[in-house]
Design a protein around this motif. Structure first.
Motif, PDB file in Angstrom:
ATOM      1  N   SER A  98      62.388  -1.490  77.193  1.00  7.01           N
ATOM      2  CA  SER A  98      62.973  -0.283  76.622  1.00  7.01           C
ATOM      3  C   SER A  98      63.451   0.663  77.720  1.00  7.01           C
ATOM      4  CB  SER A  98      61.939   0.424  75.746  1.00  7.01           C
ATOM      5  OG  SER A  98      62.350   1.737  75.436  1.00  7.01           O
ATOM      6  N   TYR A 102      61.628  -5.563  69.604  1.00  2.00           N
ATOM      7  CA  TYR A 102      62.613  -4.675  68.986  1.00  2.00           C
ATOM      8  C   TYR A 102      63.374  -5.374  67.867  1.00  2.00           C
ATOM      9  CZ  TYR A 102      66.021  -7.157  71.941  1.00  2.00           C
ATOM     10  OH  TYR A 102      66.792  -8.118  72.546  1.00  2.00           O
ATOM     11  N   TRP A 103      63.978  -4.523  67.022  1.00  2.00           N
ATOM     12  CA  TRP A 103      64.901  -4.972  65.989  1.00  2.00           C
ATOM     13  C   TRP A 103      66.311  -4.691  66.504  1.00  2.00           C
ATOM     14  CZ3 TRP A 103      60.413  -2.261  65.028  1.00  2.00           C
ATOM     15  CH2 TRP A 103      59.449  -2.903  64.243  1.00  2.00           C
ATOM     16  N   THR A 142      56.805   0.258  70.363  1.00  2.00           N
ATOM     17  CA  THR A 142      56.008   0.345  71.586  1.00  2.00           C
ATOM     18  C   THR A 142      54.586   0.737  71.232  1.00  2.00           C
ATOM     19  OG1 THR A 142      57.921   0.986  72.932  1.00  2.00           O
ATOM     20  CG2 THR A 142      55.744   1.557  73.793  1.00  2.00           C
ATOM     21  N   ASN A 184      69.300  -0.716  70.280  1.00  2.00           N
ATOM     22  CA  ASN A 184      68.249  -1.487  69.617  1.00  2.00           C
ATOM     23  C   ASN A 184      67.078  -0.578  69.246  1.00  2.00           C
ATOM     24  OD1 ASN A 184      69.697  -3.920  70.065  1.00  2.00           O
ATOM     25  ND2 ASN A 184      68.806  -4.114  72.111  1.00  2.00           N
ATOM     26  N   TRP A 185      66.278  -0.985  68.245  1.00  2.00           N
ATOM     27  CA  TRP A 185      65.147  -0.192  67.783  1.00  2.00           C
ATOM     28  C   TRP A 185      63.844  -0.850  68.217  1.00  2.00           C
ATOM     29  CZ3 TRP A 185      65.368   4.570  65.561  1.00  2.00           C
ATOM     30  CH2 TRP A 185      66.634   5.013  65.164  1.00  2.00           C
ATOM     31  N   TRP A 186      63.121  -0.181  69.125  1.00  2.00           N
ATOM     32  CA  TRP A 186      61.921  -0.724  69.748  1.00  2.00           C
ATOM     33  C   TRP A 186      60.656  -0.287  69.020  1.00  2.00           C
ATOM     34  CZ3 TRP A 186      61.118  -3.931  73.943  1.00  2.00           C
ATOM     35  CH2 TRP A 186      62.280  -4.307  74.656  1.00  2.00           C
ATOM     36  N   GLN A 230      64.952   4.351  69.090  1.00  2.00           N
ATOM     37  CA  GLN A 230      66.235   3.711  69.375  1.00  2.00           C
ATOM     38  C   GLN A 230      66.514   3.779  70.870  1.00  2.00           C
ATOM     39  OE1 GLN A 230      69.781   5.523  67.653  1.00  2.00           O
ATOM     40  NE2 GLN A 230      70.744   3.500  67.470  1.00  2.00           N
ATOM     41  N   ASP A 231      66.836   2.622  71.441  1.00  2.00           N
ATOM     42  CA  ASP A 231      67.112   2.574  72.870  1.00  2.00           C
ATOM     43  C   ASP A 231      68.367   3.378  73.195  1.00  2.00           C
ATOM     44  OD1 ASP A 231      66.153   0.883  75.396  1.00  2.00           O
ATOM     45  OD2 ASP A 231      68.333   1.075  75.460  1.00  2.00           O
ATOM     46  N   ASP A 236      55.793  -2.366  75.514  1.00  2.00           N
ATOM     47  CA  ASP A 236      56.902  -2.614  74.595  1.00  2.00           C
ATOM     48  C   ASP A 236      56.656  -3.954  73.904  1.00  2.00           C
ATOM     49  OD1 ASP A 236      58.309  -0.284  75.273  1.00  2.00           O
ATOM     50  OD2 ASP A 236      59.235  -1.256  76.996  1.00  2.00           O
TER      51      ASP A 236
END
Length: 364
Positions: A55, A254-255, A241, A237-239, A231-232, A251
């Motif tokens: 991330s 992610y999606w 953590t 991308n959606w992490w 969101q990165d 981390d």
């Protein structure tokens, strides 16, 4: 994952060399899969996706005073470098996860009969992330009941919903036991949702902490989740953590942004809280730790240090925005917003207590 229980490490020789499997219990096995060959990448929207290994978001350190009896979700599965732990799915698990994703889950409201909620949310977005520390507890949940606690983000437009959540659940119909399980869930542009790695979409990155796993807790002794969905800033991308104490955050994975069509510029809504699903007979399970929030901060379910990332990726307490309290069955569950002063020695940031015993008169 959680403390307790020894893993049994099995080495299985395959045509590709050595494949490592980690057996947690009789029905729970993880396979260490080549990170580039993991099933999450088989989603048709990810044909050209390039894996993001870490991330880009850094976050402020949070400190939480939770008491001497704290346990934590820290069980680690050691996979070799270049591989990631993927839960070995049974056909029954995959089928049941699809049923729950399609029929027993609605992200924006409790519009399903027998669903009850206790928590908070804010719809004054856009938001780039949400994080919280929250307790998990062993509960007596029936085979056709569900009890879970989560943090979530989402956006809705007409009849479309994009949604991501993560937390813990007790769902005997899905997992086959009454243990607490860590989980992740998403609903994307095709209108279909998926739990964990039961179908493709989620990209596992950590080689030590999987997105899904059982947690063995003793009755009355809470475990603690410290999750951050965000969101990165570079990739979109959606992490997810896992926030750690006295060590670097992990981390999990992610999606990918390709899965969504309403989350490109953040999410319109964030929330945290507990949810239950009643049995067909109408009996509702306990929520939180099964107690109403009428006592001290550790006497019922707890969410603390609830913070969000605003549209500019600035970290703020969630109550810096308009917050809506959600409670639809005061007979069976409760919600109490915390009021600890900022310089109190046990300062928990924005927090609340929630939960209750459930029962047969919780409403529909």
């Amino acid at each position: 994952m959680a403390d307790g229980g020894d893993e049994l490490l099995l080495l299985v020789v395959t045509s590709d060399g050595v494949k490592r499997s980690v057996v947690i219990s009789e029905n729970v096995t993880y396979d260490c899969i080549d990170i580039y060959k993991q099933p999450g990448l088989e989603h048709p929207l990810l044909k050209t996706h390039k894996i993001q290994m870490k991330s880009s978001i850094s976050r402020h350190e949070l400190k939480l005073q939770t008491g001497k009896n704290e346990t934590s979700t820290k069980r680690k599965i050691v996979c070799p470098n270049g591989t990631v732990p993927i839960l070995r799915n049974t056909k029954e698990y995959v089928t049941n996860s699809q049923v729950f994703a399609e029929k027993h889950f609605h992200p924006l409201s409790a519009d399903s009969p027998g669903t009850h909620i206790a928590g908070v949310r804010s719809s004054i977005g856009p938001f780039r992330g949400v994080q919280a520390w929250f307790s998990a507890n062993a509960l007596n949940v029936g085979k056709d009941q569900v009890s879970y606690s989560q943090i979530y983000i989402g956006s809705g437009s007409e009849n479309q919903v994009n949604y991501i959540s993560a937390g813990w659940t007790i769902n005997p119909s899905l997992y086959g036991d009454q243990r607490v399980w860590a989980f992740g869930f998403w609903k994307g542009k095709d209108g279909k949702g998926c739990y964990n790695t039961a179908c493709s979409g989620f990209v596992q990155v950590s080689k030590v902490i999987p997105i899904v796993g059982p947690i063995d807790l003793k009755p009355g002794v809470p475990g603690w989740f410290r999750y951050f969905i965000h969101q990165d800033i570079n990739t979109g991308n959606w992490w997810i953590t896992q926030l750690m104490q006295n060590s670097p955050d992990i981390d999990i994975g992610y999606w990918p942004k390709e899965l969504f069509n309403l989350l490109e510029n953040g999410a319109n809504m964030v929330g945290v809280g507990g949810v239950v699903q009643a049995s067909r007979s109408g009996s509702s399970p306990p929520m939180g730790n099964g107690n109403f929030p009428n006592g001290g901060r550790l006497d019922s379910g707890l969410f603390s240090n609830i913070e969000v990332l605003n549209s500019n990726y600035e970290q703020r307490k969630m109550n810096s925005f308009h917050v809506e309290n959600l409670l639809d069955s005061e007979k069976c569950y409760g919600l109490r917003i915390g009021k600890v002063k900022p310089f109190h020695r046990n300062y928990l940031g924005f927090f609340f207590n929630y939960g209750g015993p459930g029962g047969n008169s919780c409403g529909v």
